[in-house]
Write a protein that holds these residues in place. Structure first.
Motif: not given
Length: 571
Positions: A76-82, A106-112
């Motif tokens: 997640a944008p805050d660095g937590t694992r999704a 939550a609605n957000d942008t996630y990095a894979v």
């Protein structure tokens, strides 16, 4: 019939085999296949906008993955694992890697961020983003994630290439020396028995020791390469995983068995307390073991991931045998013949040299036939289409061109030696024989490098800069710098037909689509301004060929479009 005419007739038959093999290669043409795994479908796709959070993320590759050293992290944008941490490769569908996602995202942008090991033993990795609800921008640190996309652990890759080269050299010398002794390339008048040639014993053991040491080191090095860990993180547990879960682990065990058996057969072949018959059969056993060792190398290269795997491995194996015989027999002649002939009269010395060259030529033409035919086949199989473009735009293609040039140099030297042998002039091995041998050693080094290069990965060509002209004379330029995976600067310039700068654009959008992988469409929006220079910093997630569509909208709502194709390399 003279020896020369007999040799020439045999050579003609060998060249007929060359033509036949080439025809077979053309008729049995393999399906095109990139030698490294790549994503053909991602769900969610790159930059995909989802209404609700998915329960599963799935990455489908073009080939099977190895069940070791793979992972998917979703951040997640805050660095937590999704993700839920349960990354798996289904045994029934080994080309698919997937992981579950945590509930209530939550609605957000996630990095894979993902990594895996392809069927041919090469580590691959990459990163991209997807969105739930409205995009919030790339998560912090995404540029760092994508900066290593493609293949990891670069320095280890080159050290592995060095160990492969040492093995190729050692095995070539062993194979060539045994062939020199057993196949009577050496004139029979020079020794009572073929295994009594001075220097051959030492040559075999030095080559055996170097190749064995390189093979032993290849396991920890391969573990470092495939796992992507640093040297300080290497452990026996990781090495054990490599042995049990990777294809190279099993092959390494086979190599160790061959090394032990080869020591026994070499010792037996030079044991003067044994009968000559036993010694010769032991030497033939050594020859078979070396051929088996070479086969293990064919099993670990790019052909291991080909669609027609058995045929591809066979072609690569035959290619290795041809090169090993050529270079190894040259080494044996260069080292073993001079000590045998230095005390002989000049005329007899020359006769012995050129007799050996003529006998080698009869075998060497066949080796060249195998090299040419199998080399053409393998190149067509491994290089992605279009072939000519891949030759000049990928690191693999450029090294392959250099290898072919050196092979032509070797052929020129070989032709010269054959002519000298026919005339019988001179009393020493030509100095160019050593040059031919040096070129062969470099060819083997390039073969080792090619084993660890991705055929589909573009060579580092630097920043991209191209200009296109629309029907009304407007020019649209695109610059991408440094044009590597990770953070890049995208700059768009627009000029009218009269050369004036267009500075009234309301919208500048770049749409990136990977041409080899199903990564979806990634869009970059460049802020409008009045300077006429439209620039943005964003990222490219994977190496390879990308299509970039530039869409421009003026204040008068006129649309301007242009498409560019770029080749992006790993940094």
């Amino acid at each position: 019939m003279s020896l020369v005419s007999f040799t020439l007739k045999r050579s003609k038959r060998h060249w007929a085999i060359v033509v036949a093999l080439m025809l077979i290669c053309c008729l049995v043409m393999p399906q095109w296949a990139s030698a490294h795994a790549y994503i053909v479908k991602a769900s969610p796709a790159e930059n995909e906008l989802l209404v609700t959070a998915p329960e599963l993320l799935s990455l489908e590759f073009n080939e099977s993955l190895q069940t070791a050293f793979f992972d998917i992290k979703i951040t997640a944008p805050d660095g937590t694992r999704a993700d839920d941490g349960n990354v798996r490769i289904d045994a029934k569908r080994p080309h698919i890697m997937e992981t579950g996602l945590q509930s209530g995202l939550a609605n957000d942008t996630y990095a894979v961020n993902w990594k895996a090991v392809s069927a041919d033993g090469h580590p691959i990795q990459g990163a991209y983003v997807f969105h739930i609800g409205e995009p919030s921008g790339a998560p912090a640190g995404l540029a760092d994630l994508t900066s290593g996309a493609g293949e990891g652990n670069g320095p280890i890759k080159w050290i592995l290439s060095l160990t492969d080269w040492i093995q190729y050299l050692g095995l070539s010398v062993i194979l060539g020396t045994l062939a020199f002794l057993l196949f009577r390339i050496m004139p029979t008048s020079m020794a009572t028995e073929p295994l009594d040639v001075p220097g051959s014993h030492k040559l075999l053991w030095i080559s055996y020791g170097a190749a064995s040491l390189a093979a032993m080191l290849s396991l920890p090095l391969s573990t470092l390469y495939e796992s992507g860990v640093s040297l300080s993180e290497l452990s026996w547990a990781l090495i054990g995983s490599a042995l049990k879960l990777t294809s190279f682990g099993l092959i390494w065990i086979v190599q160790m068995l061959i090394i032990m058996l080869l020591a026994v057969t070499i010792l037996s072949g030079y044991d003067r307390d044994r009968s000559m018959r036993t010694r010769i059969w032991s030497s033939y056993g050594s020859l078979l073991l070396v051929l088996g060792w070479l086969f293990t190398h064919a099993m670990t290269g790019h052909p291991a991931a080909a669609e027609q795997r058995a045929l591809a491995i066979t072609m690569d194996y035959v290619h290795l045998i041809g090169a090993a015989f050529w270079i190894g027999a040259l080494t044996a002649m260069a080292i073993c013949l001079p000590p045998l002939t230095d005390q002989l009269p000049r005329k007899l010395r020359g006769d012995i040299y050129w007799t050996a060259i003529r006998r080698f030529t009869a075998w060497g033409v066949g080796a060249v036939a195998l090299l040419v035919a199998t080399g053409i086949y393998s190149s067509l199989m491994i290089l992605p289409a279009p072939i000519l473009t891949s030759l000049f735009t990928t690191g693999y293609g450029l090294v392959l061109i250099a290898k072919v040039v050196l092979l032509i140099v070797m052929l020129a030297f070989a032709w010269r030696h054959a002519r000298l042998a026919r005339s019988g002039s001179g009393d020493r091995l030509a100095g160019s024989l050593k040059a031919e041998l040096a070129a062969g050693a470099i060819v083997l080094a390039m073969a080792a490098v090619l084993t660890h290069l991705s055929p589909g990965q573009p060579a580092p060509v630097g920043p991209f800069n191209e200009v296109q002209t629309t029907d009304d004379g407007t020019t649209i330029s695109l610059q991408v710098s440094p044009n590597v995976t990770g953070e890049n600067v995208f700059e768009v310039g627009v000029k009218r037909a009269d050369g004036s700068i267009v500075n009234d654009l309301e919208q500048v959008t770049l749409s990136l689509t990977h041409l080899d992988m199903d990564m979806g469409i990634y869009e970059i929006t460049i802020p409008k301004n009045d300077t006429g220079v439209y620039k943005a910093e964003d990222y490219i997630s994977m190496p390879g060929r990308w299509n970039i569509k530039v869409h421009l909208l003026t204040r008068s709502l006129d649309a301007l479009d242009a498409e560019f194709e770029i080749d992006t390399a790993s940094p």
